[in-house]
Structure formats: C-alpha cells, structure tokens
Design an enzyme around this catalytic site. Structure first.
Site, mmCIF file in Angstrom:
data_model
loop_
_atom_site.group_PDB
_atom_site.id
_atom_site.type_symbol
_atom_site.label_atom_id
_atom_site.label_comp_id
_atom_site.label_asym_id
_atom_site.label_seq_id
_atom_site.Cartn_x
_atom_site.Cartn_y
_atom_site.Cartn_z
ATOM 1 N N LYS A 1 0.665 -1.152 0.000
ATOM 2 C CA LYS A 1 0.226 -0.071 0.010
ATOM 3 C C LYS A 1 0.963 1.417 -0.056
ATOM 4 O O LYS A 1 0.704 2.263 -0.336
ATOM 5 C CB LYS A 1 -1.090 -0.008 1.230
ATOM 6 C CG LYS A 1 -2.190 -1.013 1.078
ATOM 7 C CD LYS A 1 -3.159 -0.894 2.054
ATOM 8 C CE LYS A 1 -2.757 -1.147 3.512
ATOM 9 N NZ LYS A 1 -2.292 -2.659 3.589
ATOM 10 N N TYR B 1 1.037 4.259 6.556
ATOM 11 C CA TYR B 1 2.488 3.681 6.158
ATOM 12 C C TYR B 1 3.466 4.700 6.234
ATOM 13 O O TYR B 1 4.650 4.446 6.935
ATOM 14 C CB TYR B 1 2.523 2.774 4.895
ATOM 15 C CG TYR B 1 1.932 1.417 4.953
ATOM 16 C CD1 TYR B 1 1.480 0.704 6.134
ATOM 17 C CD2 TYR B 1 1.875 0.667 3.703
ATOM 18 C CE1 TYR B 1 1.040 -0.520 6.125
ATOM 19 C CE2 TYR B 1 1.555 -0.456 3.691
ATOM 20 C CZ TYR B 1 0.840 -0.993 4.877
ATOM 21 O OH TYR B 1 0.414 -2.373 4.819
#
Length: 353
Positions: A112, A144
């Site tokens: 991702k 992230y």
C-alpha cells in the site's frame, strides 16, 4: 554478543515467523502483544501500544538490541489510521528510550506504500509495475508513511539504525489475524468441499489473467533478520516477495487440487468472498465440532474482506527485489509450495480438517 529481539505483534503472521526464526538462530526473543499466546522460545510481554503507562511497565528492565515492528490497528478512516498507528510507534520508542539499548529497528509495512491506502486503493496515478523502492511515496495520506516518519524521527534522536520492509500479500499462519489470505482460502476451499459449492475465483479479470507475486512469512523473516545483521542494509527500505511470479488462472486450480476439489472456470465476473461466505459461520462451527478442530469461530480464521481487496484489484501488481538482491539477500520460495506448506501446517494444528 547477546542479541535480544523485541517482536511487536509476535502473535501475528509476520511476527510469529520472525520470532520462530530468531529463536532457532539463538536470539533471546521477547514477544509483545496485547494478549500474548504461548510460543516456543518466546518470552511474552503483555502491553497496549496505545497506553504509554502500560508500555513503560511492561518494558521496564528489558534491554532489547533489536525491535521488529509487525503490527497495526485498522481504523474506520485513513485519518484515524494515521493518528492511531503513528501513536503506537511513537509510544513504543518513547518507552524504549530510557534503556538506551536499541541498535536496530525494522518496520514491516506493505505494497500500500505504492498502491495507496484502503480509501484510495489502486486508484488515481500509480507508479508503473514492477514496484521499485526508488519510486517513493504517493501524494496521498497514508498511515504507512506516518509509521515510517515516527521510525525515522526516533532513529535520528536515539542513534539506532532502521530498515523498512514491504511485502506483498503474506502467506503464513496466525489465528485472529485481520489480513490472512492463505487461511481464508483454506477455509473457503474446505466449505466448498463440504457443501459441493463451486470453488469460484472471487476477484477481477485483471488479477486472474495478470502477473502477480506474494510473500511467504518465512521469506519475510529471512530478509528482516538479514537486514538487521547486514551493515550495508542499515537505513534502507526493501521490497520483499518470494522471487517467483504467477497468474491466478494457474494458481487457483492448484489450490483446488490440494483440497481434492475442482476449480470453477472463471467467467470474468467478480464474486467477492465476503458475500460468498457471509452465512458460513454456523456451518464452520458444525464442521469444527465434528472434526475436532481447534478453532470453531470462522471469523478468527478467515478475513474475506482483505482477500477480496487483493484479488479484486483492477491492475497487475508485480514487485521488484533487485535492491536487496544486489546487497546479497538471496532467499527464494515457490509460492504454490508456500500455500501447500501452510495448508499442511493448518491441518497438523487441527485448524482445517
């Protein structure tokens, strides 16, 4: 020199594999989770990453040389994902700071990084495949990135090295894991065999026909430990996949064959597992009672929503591993064998019949 690893998320797919390999290599292994489970060679540490006082108490007197971060908490929005998961990383390093023992911290995130968060998954302007580390970040909010920023800030402040590892979908064993394609497909195949329902590919034509790759948890563990022990890998980010590529049109019949069933021909129509399996919990409980399975709760084994997200993507996803290969990481796992090894472990542990 004594090496002590603190595995954050030790009961998950990734953390369990890392803990097992470290213990086999003679490390002292501490396994931190909210609800520890017995693991051979792992000393449990019970703490809540969102509770600084809980962390301080749990980590008092511990002096880990290495930290392996393999956990995250899914929230309803990406803004909440960012707030909560960044706080978890920040709280951990704040709690570890007084000991001053940390030499290296490894953070496991995923693709991702390149595909975007769930709210914008596979949408907008994406880098070309195969994904490479130098492609950098998308211009979109992503938890992230927030996790990385907390890691980088703590490393700069406290003087330890870091590595970041980005697997594709991970194949491995863990009960109660939110992202667990291998066990989800094992449960689905078992249900199809039980009922005679067709074993239908749930995803998109792009995934059925296109090239893809995956990551065995053992391969991830090998790279994470390699980076912790390799000076050239200090302060670097790495993709990590098995090293082969495949099409689901080839893999789906192979999975069906392991369970002794036929794979239905894919007609191009997505049929998400979340809908296919929505009423299967009572049936699974009956199978578990009849076969003496260890987990009667289908919801703790299968995560159809995540498998649907992966197999429903409208784009081909392939990952480049040249960076770590050039530095000397040579691990390889055949993905079909990774599935078969997992299915065998699930059967041995009485999680599937």
């Amino acid at each position: 020199m004594t090496r002590t690893a603190l595995i954050v998320g030790a009961t998950g797919i990734q953390g369990r594999a890392i803990a097992r390999q470290l213990a086999d290599e003679g490390w002292t292994v501490l396994g931190l989770s909210r609800t520890p489970q017995p693991q051979e060679g792992v000393t449990p540490v019970a703490a809540d990453l969102l509770d600084p006082a809980s962390l301080a108490r749990a980590l008092q007197g511990l002096t880990p040389s290495h930290v392996f971060l393999t956990t995250w908490l899914r929230m309803p929005t990406e803004a909440e994902n960012i707030r909560v998961n960044a706080a978890m990383i920040r709280n951990l390093f704040d709690a570890l700071r007084p000991a001053g023992s940390l030499q290296h911290a490894a953070l496991v995130t995923g693709l991702k990084h390149y595909l975007g968060p769930f709210e914008a998954y596979g949408q907008g302007s994406l880098p070309q495949t195969p994904f490479r580390e130098e492609q950098g970040r998308l211009d979109v909010a992503n938890f992230y990135y927030a996790q990385e920023d907390e890691l980088f800030a703590a490393a700069d402040r406290d003087g330890f090295g870091w590595s970041v590892h980005r697997p594709h979908t991970v194949i491995g064993q863990a009960v109660g894991n939110a992202m667990n394609m291998g066990t989800t497909l094992a449960a689905y195949a078992t249900l199809c065999r039980e009922t005679g329902r067709p074993f239908r590919f749930p995803g998109s034509a792009a995934q059925w026909n296109g090239l893809t790759d995956m990551t065995d948890a053992r391969q991830l563990a090998a790279q994470v430990i390699w980076a912790a022990e390799t000076p050239a890998a200090r302060n670097e980010d790495f993709n990590i996949v098995n090293g082969d590529v495949f099409r689901w049109s080839w893999m789906w019949p192979r999975i069906a064959g392991w369970f002794g069933i036929e794979a239905e021909e894919f007609d191009g129509t997505p049929r998400p597992l979340e809908a296919q399996m929505q009423d299967d919990a009572p049936l699974w409980a009956r199978i578990a009672a009849r076969e003496g399975l260890a987990e009667p709760d289908l919801g703790r084994l299968a995560s159809p929503w995540h498998t649907d997200a992966d197999l429903g993507r409208p784009i081909e996803v392939v990952t480049d591993m040249s960076k770590s290969r050039r530095m000397g990481f040579t691990g390889y796992v055949a993905t079909d064998q990774a599935f078969f090894d997992l299915f065998e472990r699930l059967r041995q542990d009485r999680l599937i019949p």
